[in-house]
Structures are given as C-alpha cells and as structure tokens.
Design a protein around this motif. Structure first.
Motif, PDB file in Angstrom:
ATOM      1  N   SER A   1       3.295 -15.960   0.212  1.00 58.84           N
ATOM      2  CA  SER A   1       2.580 -15.362  -0.916  1.00 58.84           C
ATOM      3  C   SER A   1       1.817 -14.115  -0.477  1.00 58.84           C
ATOM      4  N   GLY A   2       1.150 -14.204   0.664  1.00 52.99           N
ATOM      5  CA  GLY A   2       0.385 -13.063   1.166  1.00 52.99           C
ATOM      6  C   GLY A   2       1.272 -11.866   1.486  1.00 52.99           C
ATOM      7  N   MET A   3       2.459 -12.131   2.029  1.00 53.99           N
ATOM      8  CA  MET A   3       3.373 -11.025   2.337  1.00 53.99           C
ATOM      9  C   MET A   3       3.846 -10.321   1.067  1.00 53.99           C
ATOM     10  N   VAL A   4       4.202 -11.109   0.046  1.00 51.68           N
ATOM     11  CA  VAL A   4       4.702 -10.504  -1.195  1.00 51.68           C
ATOM     12  C   VAL A   4       3.573  -9.750  -1.901  1.00 51.68           C
ATOM     13  N   ILE A   5       2.407 -10.362  -1.998  1.00 54.50           N
ATOM     14  CA  ILE A   5       1.274  -9.684  -2.648  1.00 54.50           C
ATOM     15  C   ILE A   5       0.856  -8.469  -1.817  1.00 54.50           C
ATOM     16  N   GLY A   6       0.876  -8.611  -0.505  1.00 53.08           N
ATOM     17  CA  GLY A   6       0.535  -7.483   0.357  1.00 53.08           C
ATOM     18  C   GLY A   6       1.487  -6.314   0.165  1.00 53.08           C
ATOM     19  N   ALA A   7       2.788  -6.606   0.095  1.00 53.98           N
ATOM     20  CA  ALA A   7       3.767  -5.534  -0.109  1.00 53.98           C
ATOM     21  C   ALA A   7       3.581  -4.890  -1.479  1.00 53.98           C
ATOM     22  N   ASP A   8       3.259  -5.710  -2.477  1.00 54.58           N
ATOM     23  CA  ASP A   8       3.008  -5.188  -3.825  1.00 54.58           C
ATOM     24  C   ASP A   8       1.805  -4.242  -3.800  1.00 54.58           C
ATOM     25  N   VAL A   9       0.711  -4.718  -3.238  1.00 59.63           N
ATOM     26  CA  VAL A   9      -0.532  -3.934  -3.214  1.00 59.63           C
ATOM     27  C   VAL A   9      -0.374  -2.688  -2.337  1.00 59.63           C
ATOM     28  N   ALA A  10       0.304  -2.819  -1.198  1.00 56.69           N
ATOM     29  CA  ALA A  10       0.491  -1.656  -0.322  1.00 56.69           C
ATOM     30  C   ALA A  10       1.274  -0.563  -1.045  1.00 56.69           C
ATOM     31  N   GLY A  11       2.314  -0.975  -1.781  1.00 54.74           N
ATOM     32  CA  GLY A  11       3.106   0.009  -2.525  1.00 54.74           C
ATOM     33  C   GLY A  11       2.291   0.703  -3.592  1.00 54.74           C
ATOM     34  N   ALA A  12       1.497  -0.058  -4.323  1.00 62.75           N
ATOM     35  CA  ALA A  12       0.682   0.523  -5.386  1.00 62.75           C
ATOM     36  C   ALA A  12      -0.426   1.393  -4.813  1.00 62.75           C
ATOM     37  N   ALA A  13      -1.049   0.936  -3.733  1.00 61.66           N
ATOM     38  CA  ALA A  13      -2.158   1.688  -3.141  1.00 61.66           C
ATOM     39  C   ALA A  13      -1.668   3.013  -2.579  1.00 61.66           C
ATOM     40  N   ALA A  14      -0.459   3.000  -1.988  1.00 60.44           N
ATOM     41  CA  ALA A  14       0.083   4.246  -1.459  1.00 60.44           C
ATOM     42  C   ALA A  14       0.376   5.229  -2.585  1.00 60.44           C
ATOM     43  N   GLY A  15       0.827   4.705  -3.734  1.00 59.30           N
ATOM     44  CA  GLY A  15       1.173   5.589  -4.856  1.00 59.30           C
ATOM     45  C   GLY A  15      -0.043   6.172  -5.551  1.00 59.30           C
ATOM     46  N   VAL A  16      -1.125   5.433  -5.619  1.00 58.82           N
ATOM     47  CA  VAL A  16      -2.337   5.863  -6.330  1.00 58.82           C
ATOM     48  C   VAL A  16      -3.519   5.629  -5.402  1.00 58.82           C
ATOM     49  N   PRO A  17      -3.748   6.554  -4.481  1.00 63.69           N
ATOM     50  CA  PRO A  17      -4.683   6.274  -3.383  1.00 63.69           C
ATOM     51  C   PRO A  17      -6.153   6.235  -3.741  1.00 63.69           C
ATOM     52  N   ASP A  18      -6.593   6.923  -4.803  1.00 63.89           N
ATOM     53  CA  ASP A  18      -8.033   7.167  -4.917  1.00 63.89           C
ATOM     54  C   ASP A  18      -8.767   6.412  -6.009  1.00 63.89           C
ATOM     55  N   LEU A  19      -8.077   5.767  -6.915  1.00 64.78           N
ATOM     56  CA  LEU A  19      -8.751   5.229  -8.091  1.00 64.78           C
ATOM     57  C   LEU A  19      -9.328   3.840  -7.847  1.00 64.78           C
TER      58      LEU A  19
END
Lengths: 306, 306
Positions: free
Chosen positions: B235-253
């Motif tokens: 679960s942590g790997m999948v959520i981590g990959a999800d969050v990492a992808g989103a955070a990289a796309g929208v870094p500042d908000l």
C-alpha cells in the motif's frame, strides 16, 4: 550407458519440460504437470521418463528446487559462476536415477533490496554458452516474463540482478481493472498502440506509472483509441516503465535479451528507443544450453560418474 | 412544499446514497443499488424515496450521468466553476420529481493526455464550500480512491486534473499477483510496513514501480517481513508512487485531501514526508455539501422553482 547421455528438465510451477540429450542433440522430449500441481514429483518424473534409459541422470532447474518444490536447493548468493552453481546443486537418488537440482540465486539488488531468481540462473548460464562474448567484460541481461529479471554480468559471473513484476502487473491490470474492460480476447500486438504506450512511458518528463495508466481508458473515451490499440498501449506502458527503470539503474552496458521472441521484440523496441545496443537470444535454447552447461560442470567437478 | 427541501444523491456504480435535505440539515437517509446494477433507475429512485414528499426535487451526481447511467450528462470541459456545472446539469422529470444530474468534467491533464472525472467534481465544489480559502488563489486537491484524482484549483475554478489508478492498482496487485499471496484477509494498516513502502517509493533515486514492487515478496522470503507489514508496504509503495508523481507535477501548491479518513491518512503521511503542507476534509461531507451547492446554484440560475 553412454557417459554423455542425460535428461535436462525445466520444472516450473505450471509445467515440466524434459529433453533426453546426447552431446548437442535432443533425442526425445517429454512433458508433465507443474511442480505446483503435483504432490508426488518422484512418480511424475518416473512416468514422464519411463521410455528412456532407466539410469540416465537428470538435471533440473526451476521451482522444483523451491521450498514448495521437490527437494529444496537453497539460494546461492551472488556473485556466482557456473562452477558455483554446479557445486551448489542438490543431488539425490530417485529410483534408479541420479537427480541434480540447480539452486536459485539471491543478491542485494541495485536498489539495495533482497532479490531472488530460480530458473533464470540456468538461462543466464546458457546465454553465456550461446554467446561466448558474454563471458568477458560487463553486460546487462534482460529476461522478460511474468517476473522479468535484469542481471548484471562481469567476466562470466552474475554480479547482481533486479526483478520487475512487469508480466504479472500487465496481466493483473488487463484482467482485473477497468483498463482492460472491453479488451477481452485481444492480443497486445497493435504496433501503433504499443508505440504510443512506449512514448508515454519513455518520453521525459513522464508521469509516474499510476498516473500514466489511466490514459488507456481516457483515450478510449475521448480520443477514439481502438480497443486493440488500447491493450497494446497498456503493454507498451508497462514494458516502457520496466525498461526505463532498468536503463536508469544500469546506464552504460549493452543489453542481451533472453526470452520468447514475441516478448523480447517489445523489449528490444523499448531499449532501442532509448539508444541502447541490443541483441536477442531464444529463451528455450538458453534454458536447454544452461542445463547442458551444468551437466558439464558437474562432470568437471569429477564426482558424477556412477 | 418548502422551497429549500431537496433530495441529494450520490449514485455510483455500486451504490446509491440519498439524503433528504433542508438547509443545513439532513432529515433522512436512504440507500439503493448502484447504477451499474439496475436496468430501471426511475423505479429504483421512486422506491428509495417513496416515504419522502413526492414532489421534492432531486440532485444527483456520479456514474448516474455516464453513458452507462440513467440519462447522460456529457463531460464539461475545464476550466469549470460551480455555476458552469449547475448550468450543464441535465434536467428532466421522473414521476412527480424534477431530476438534475451533474455533468462530469473533462480536461487535458498535466501530461497532456485527455482525462475525465464523474462524481469527484461535486466533492470539489463541496470542499470549496467547506473551506472558503480554497475559492481564492491556487490549490491542489487530492481525492484518493479507486481512481484517485489530483485537481488544480485557481480562484474557485477547476483548471485541470489528473487521474491515478492507485486504488484499483493496489487491489489488483493484492488480489491477483504473487505479491498478495499469503496476505489474504489482512488490512494494510501496519505502521512500520507502510512506512517502509513509502520510504522505498519516495526516497530518491528510487527504482520504477515494476522494479520496486517485487520487494514485497523478496523481503518476506529473505528479510522476515511479516505478512501484515508486507501488505502495508505494498500500500505504501502504491500511494508513494501516486503522491511522488503528483508532487513532481505540481511542486508548489498546498494540498487539500478529500476522502475517507482511513485513506486520506496514508496520503497525508506521504505528502508530509515530501514536506508538503496538507489539510484534510471528509469525503462524504464534501459530496453532500457539493450537491447542496449545486442546488443553490440551480436556484440562482432562476429557473428551478416549480
């Protein structure tokens, strides 16, 4: 009995494949159920080889040596050479036959996690026998499949390797998520769809795989992507993510693909897309050649002649 | 009939949830089958609301407005505001009731692919009503679920969004790959295992997800990872990959999580791990508030009073 006559067996979870071998020749073949499907491996092997000389020795690799196999052949730690694998084989007698089961390999992989393989180590030995250039210098071997293996070789030793669950991931996404809905029964062979999937996975800066995958669905809803192209795009995304991860980890080595032609072709396309030099070897030939090499190495250890 | 009495309904693929609303109060609740499970939505709705005033209007959102729903409410293109969504609602009469179905939203997402949502747009409106600060400036909203949505807001408009198949990916891996073998019936709540999964997905340079996932298996074989910790690590790997992808796309908000508390907690942990500022809103409250906002917006359009 001829000293160079032996039986080579690839005994995986779902299938047993046996070959009666003399030198470079396959004299006969036989099949049987997977090691995960039988409670009595000795009887299965005896039945499958009943027509062959009853004292011919048997060399086996694959899940037959796992904890859920016949007799456990514990994982051998990397770095490992052919002789190490031969020495670590588990040997016993079953009826009139000498049996030897190849160990799997274990390592800490490039991302500093434990990793294991069982069966592929024999294909790697076979690849080095089929292409002697692989026995010197550094090389990256890719063995695509349900669990793809990316192995680093140095001067004939397996240094380490990394498993990617690409094949199983693709099947789970196709069969058990909305991404595969309406794509039942199709083959992922559409060239344009596959290229789209590769482009999406390999063109940087690319989104993470969970973000990328939904395109397989949304492009069907909004961009008229055909079902055949959608399934191929899903395959391209998973293979692309697999190859991108491996290429980033091992940037400089030439790559040798070992596997079934239908699968290695997609991997070759992805690797060439990244500018990597690629050659391909047939997976079945590599497995058989690897078992032959293990047999030779056992002979050279000097203690197999009964 | 009181002008401010209405029925709010969240009608998804697997469940219908209805609330009889006056102002800020929920007077009664009812449930019914999902829109994917009934050939006759009109009869299902009439039965579920039979005890309520028969002329009370109904506002619905979710898959009820899809091509496989009741009446199609076509996707509205982003950027979209509350008034745009209200204006684009599909309205018709069923028995004595006025029905209004919210449209879904469509956009080109951050990776320049088509993307769609249906149901989450109403939760986003609700989130903006629950926290008025979200109506000015730029914000990133995350709605974790089977198909997680990451939406960018600017001055009260949904600018674009990206879907991540994180929830469905986790379930497919757990239920249909070797990674979940032996983990049946467990909950992915083990704190140490979840942290391990996040660490592996978020600590750079990290391997691609197909390479990472096999650790869930190999660490059980080699590092004595417990079954409970293995499932939480997946679960942590999948959520981590999800969050990492989103955070990289929208870094500042700053990020606002909208969803069920059990799910948003893991996402909050991952986002905080990346140093992101996070607040959390309850998903059910957001859905209900969003339907109330759509009802108010319909009133303001001036043509709903029968």
């Amino acid at each position: 009995m001829s000293a160079d006559l032996f039986i080579a067996g690839d005994w995986g979870t779902s299938r047993l494949r046996l070959s009666l071998i003399r030198g470079d020749q396959v004299l006969a073949r036989a099949e049987g159920p997977g090691i995960g499907q039988t409670p009595d491996p000795a009887t299965v092997l005896a039945a499958a080889t009943a027509d062959w000389p009853e004292t011919t020795p048997v060399i086996l690799s694959g899940m037959v040596g796992s904890q859920i196999g016949w007799v456990e052949a514990p994982y051998l730690d990397c770095p490992a050479r052919t002789e190490d694998l031969a020495r670590a084989m588990v040997r016993f007698r079953s009826g009139h036959r000498d049996i030897a089961i190849a160990p799997g390999l274990a390592c800490r992989n490039l991302s500093d996690a434990p990793d294991v393989m069982r069966g592929e180590e024999t294909q790697i030995l076979g690849a080095m026998a089929l292409d002697p250039r692989l026995r010197t210098g550094r090389h990256l071997l890719a063995l695509p499949g349900t669990h793809s293996k990316w192995a680093r070789l140095e001067d004939g030793a397996v240094i380490d390797f990394q498993t990617s669950v690409s094949g199983e991931l693709f099947a789970a996404l196709r069969d058990h998520t909305v991404l595969g809905r309406g794509l039942e029964g199709l083959d992922p062979t559409d060239a344009e769809g596959f290229r789209l999937g590769l482009d999406r996975a390999l063109d940087g800066p690319h989104p993470s795989l969970p973000h990328l995958l939904f395109e397989v669905r949304s492009r069907r809803l909004r961009d008229d992507l055909s079902p055949a192209a959608a399934l191929a795009a899903l395959s391209g995304m998973v293979i692309g993510a697999d190859v991108a991860g491996a290429a980033a980890g091992v940037p400089d080595l030439p790559v040798t693909l070992v596997g079934a032609p239908g699968l290695t072709a997609g991997y070759a396309q992805a690797l060439e897309r990244l500018g990597r030099s690629v050659q391909t070897l047939d997976g079945d030939a590599a497995a058989l050649t690897g078992l032959r090499r293990l047999r030779q190495a056992l002979d050279q250890l000097g203690d197999t002649g009964r």
